[in-house]
Write an enzyme that holds these catalytic residues in place. Structure first.
Site, PDB file in Angstrom:
ATOM      1  N   ILE A 152       0.840  -1.202   0.000  1.00  0.00           N
ATOM      2  CA  ILE A 152       0.000   0.000   0.000  1.00  0.00           C
ATOM      3  C   ILE A 152       0.874   1.251   0.000  1.00  0.00           C
ATOM      4  CG2 ILE A 152      -1.659   1.333   1.349  1.00  0.00           C
ATOM      5  CD1 ILE A 152      -2.756  -1.405   2.341  1.00  0.00           C
ATOM      6  N   SER A 173      12.687  -1.899   7.956  1.00  0.00           N
ATOM      7  CA  SER A 173      13.908  -2.151   7.185  1.00  0.00           C
ATOM      8  C   SER A 173      13.916  -1.251   5.959  1.00  0.00           C
ATOM      9  CB  SER A 173      13.978  -3.621   6.750  1.00  0.00           C
ATOM     10  OG  SER A 173      12.833  -3.976   5.983  1.00  0.00           O
ATOM     11  N   ARG A 228      -4.416   0.677  10.643  1.00  0.00           N
ATOM     12  CA  ARG A 228      -5.322   0.141  11.654  1.00  0.00           C
ATOM     13  C   ARG A 228      -5.630   1.236  12.674  1.00  0.00           C
ATOM     14  NH1 ARG A 228      -6.968  -3.338   8.860  1.00  0.00           N
ATOM     15  NH2 ARG A 228      -6.804  -5.591   9.148  1.00  0.00           N
ATOM     16  N   ASP A 252      -9.779   6.173   7.675  1.00  0.00           N
ATOM     17  CA  ASP A 252     -10.609   5.080   7.156  1.00  0.00           C
ATOM     18  C   ASP A 252     -10.732   3.962   8.177  1.00  0.00           C
ATOM     19  OD1 ASP A 252     -12.113   3.739   5.033  1.00  0.00           O
ATOM     20  OD2 ASP A 252     -10.400   2.356   4.917  1.00  0.00           O
ATOM     21  N   GLU A 257     -14.218  -0.007  15.941  1.00  0.00           N
ATOM     22  CA  GLU A 257     -15.175  -0.040  14.833  1.00  0.00           C
ATOM     23  C   GLU A 257     -16.374  -0.918  15.193  1.00  0.00           C
ATOM     24  OE1 GLU A 257     -13.074  -1.233  11.317  1.00  0.00           O
ATOM     25  OE2 GLU A 257     -11.659   0.436  11.434  1.00  0.00           O
ATOM     26  N   HIS A 275     -13.970   2.264   6.974  1.00  0.00           N
ATOM     27  CA  HIS A 275     -13.077   1.133   6.702  1.00  0.00           C
ATOM     28  C   HIS A 275     -13.448   0.461   5.377  1.00  0.00           C
ATOM     29  CE1 HIS A 275     -10.362  -2.079   8.774  1.00  0.00           C
ATOM     30  NE2 HIS A 275     -10.068  -1.941   7.489  1.00  0.00           N
TER      31      HIS A 275
END
Length: 312
Positions: A152, A173, A228, A252, A257, A275
């Site tokens: 993403i 990393s 998250r 989002d 939730e 979401h």
């Protein structure tokens, strides 16, 4: 006629259920296993869930024939992977499948936030034309920081570059990318105008976007969370938005939730979304096909296509 293996859905997923129903017997337990008959529980071989609902050790124990847990998206933080390993149960996810969808939607949320699209829309609907929304900054020339340079993060960085933005990132990393890497989130926040959260949930990222990170982002900075809800402490973020310590936020995902606190919903400098970023139909169809491949491989005793890293 061969008996179809039994699959249990712990979450609603009509696209997945429709795809799998041709080959398997589908059972629903969206509210838990308590109403599922004992004889049905004894036949369940696969559970379909997601990263928020997951599957507990107790639920695994209630399903004696369970051999595979499939999550519909990338996340699996609420699945007790250690308990699954101890019981010889495999766990798969759909890492990377929704990256394009989340990145596209995320870029839309950034535009809506920074260019105040939602506020202008409301002004026109209220008959006030441009109203008192004011002017907005350009994205071009601004600096985007991305926390979590996975699929993403990589996709949204490339989209942002097309808008003329400068990219930096923070990741556990270093990645083979042409952008500046920061060793910690606070340093990244201090160096950018738009901070995008694209990291997974779990203990290592719990509330990592602290008051210090938000203060580093500053009163001209924008926060976007596509990862998250647990990564942010909601009262801390709400206070920063209310006090003008950051310019705005697009969210989002949320901590609890589907409950979004009223004081957060009341703020004018937030864009809120349920979401939904990764729920493009194309993505669900690809994910459902991947899930079936994993289930088929499990039942055939061959290597899984996309096991979670801990069980790979």
């Amino acid at each position: 006629m061969a008996v179809k293996p039994d699959i249990l859905f712990r979450v609603e997923g009509p696209v997945y259920a429709d795809h799998l129903a041709h080959h398997f017997t589908i059972h629903d337990a969206w509210d838990g296993l308590r109403d599922l008959p004992a004889d049905t529980r004894s036949r369940i071989r696969v559970v379909v869930t997601n990263g928020l609902v997951g599957l507990t050790a107790a639920e695994m124990d209630a399903l004696p024939s369970l051999g595979l847990i499939c999550t519909v998206g990338t996340g699996y933080e609420a699945v007790d992977v250690a308990a699954a390993r101890a019981r010889g149960i495999s766990v798969t996810h759909a890492a990377g499948v929704n990256a394009v969808a989340v990145a596209e939607y995320g870029m839309g949320m950034i535009l809506a936030l920074v260019r105040k699209i939602c506020a202008f829309n409301a002004s026109v609907r209220d008959g006030m034309w441009r109203g008192d929304v004011g002017v907005t900054p350009l994205l071009s020339g601004r600096r985007m920081g991305i926390f979590g340079m996975g699929g993403i993060g990589l996709r949204i960085a490339k989209l942002a570059e097309a808008f003329g933005m400068q990219i930096a990132y923070c990741n556990r990393s270093a990645k083979d990318v042409p952008w500046v890497r920061h060793d910690d989130l606070q340093s990244l926040a201090a160096a950018v105008d738009v901070l995008v959260i694209a990291a997974p949930g779990g203990p290592s990222t719990q509330h990592i976007v602290s008051a210090q990170v938000l203060d580093a982002l500053g009163p001209q900075g924008y926060l976007v969370n596509l990862g998250r809800g647990s990564i942010l402490h909601t009262p801390t973020l709400t206070a920063a938005l209310r006090d003008g310590r950051i310019a705005g936020a697009a969210l989002d995902v949320f901590e609890e939730e589907p409950d979004v606190p009223a004081d957060l919903r009341a703020l004018p400098n937030v864009v809120l979304s349920p979401h939904i970023a990764g729920l493009a139909l194309d993505v669900q169809q690809l994910s459902a096909a991947l899930m079936q491949r994993n289930i088929d491989a499990h039942l055939a005793g061959t290597a899984l296509i996309s096991p979670v890293p801990e069980l790979a």
